[in-house]
Design a protein around this motif. Structure first.
Motif, mmCIF file in Angstrom:
data_model
loop_
_atom_site.group_PDB
_atom_site.id
_atom_site.type_symbol
_atom_site.label_atom_id
_atom_site.label_comp_id
_atom_site.label_asym_id
_atom_site.label_seq_id
_atom_site.Cartn_x
_atom_site.Cartn_y
_atom_site.Cartn_z
ATOM 1 N N ASP A 71 0.585 -1.211 0.275
ATOM 2 C CA ASP A 71 -0.019 -0.301 -0.652
ATOM 3 C C ASP A 71 0.861 1.341 -0.608
ATOM 4 O O ASP A 71 1.591 1.174 0.532
ATOM 5 C CB ASP A 71 -1.222 -0.147 1.149
ATOM 6 N N HIS A 79 -4.148 9.903 -0.612
ATOM 7 C CA HIS A 79 -4.935 8.271 -0.598
ATOM 8 C C HIS A 79 -3.858 7.381 -1.274
ATOM 9 O O HIS A 79 -2.503 7.749 -0.631
ATOM 10 C CB HIS A 79 -5.534 8.582 -2.364
ATOM 11 N N VAL A 81 -2.718 4.004 -2.499
ATOM 12 C CA VAL A 81 -3.037 2.856 -3.843
ATOM 13 C C VAL A 81 -2.540 1.798 -3.674
ATOM 14 O O VAL A 81 -0.866 1.658 -2.921
ATOM 15 C CB VAL A 81 -2.137 3.398 -5.070
ATOM 16 N N ARG A 83 -0.218 -1.263 -4.344
ATOM 17 C CA ARG A 83 0.586 -1.907 -6.287
ATOM 18 C C ARG A 83 1.121 -2.870 -6.250
ATOM 19 O O ARG A 83 1.675 -3.710 -5.075
ATOM 20 C CB ARG A 83 1.555 -0.845 -6.231
#
Length: 116
Positions: A71, A79, A81, A83
């Motif tokens: 994360d 924010h 994300v 991956r």
């Protein structure tokens, strides 16, 4: 604040990995003596890394790679994300590693095998 609860949960998971909790590992594929094992750790700068090592007999031409999911906190509003990063394919006798960048929190790690 959903963001704070996500950061707390991911930070707790990273702390458990530091304290010696078992890391995720891939199960051996059928018909192979041994298998590949992925371990997750933090490097000197606190970034998550995953290392994959294979042991046992594999067919000629078999290859493996390390996979890590993180994360990542991005942007001015911070924010999160998710991956997934993969290392290059390597022969089964060598170790490979892959890592996430800064502001990243470990979610999971594994290894993939092809040609086995």
């Amino acid at each position: 604040m959903k963001f704070k609860s996500v950061v707390i949960a991911v930070t707790a998971a990273s702390a458990m990995a530091l304290l010696g909790a078992p890391a995720a590992s891939a199960a051996p594929t059928g018909g192979i003596d041994g298998g590949c094992k992925a371990t997750a750790s933090l490097d000197k700068l606190g970034r998550p890394t995953a290392t994959s090592r294979c042991s046992g007999r594999f067919p000629s031409g078999a290859a493996h790679r390390a996979v890590i999911t993180c994360d990542i906190v991005q942007g001015a509003r911070e924010h999160v994300v998710r991956r997934t990063f993969r290392s290059d394919w390597a022969t089964t006798g060598s170790a490979v590693s892959v890592g996430c960048g800064f502001k990243a929190f470990l979610v999971g790690s594994s290894s993939e095998v092809k040609g086995a």
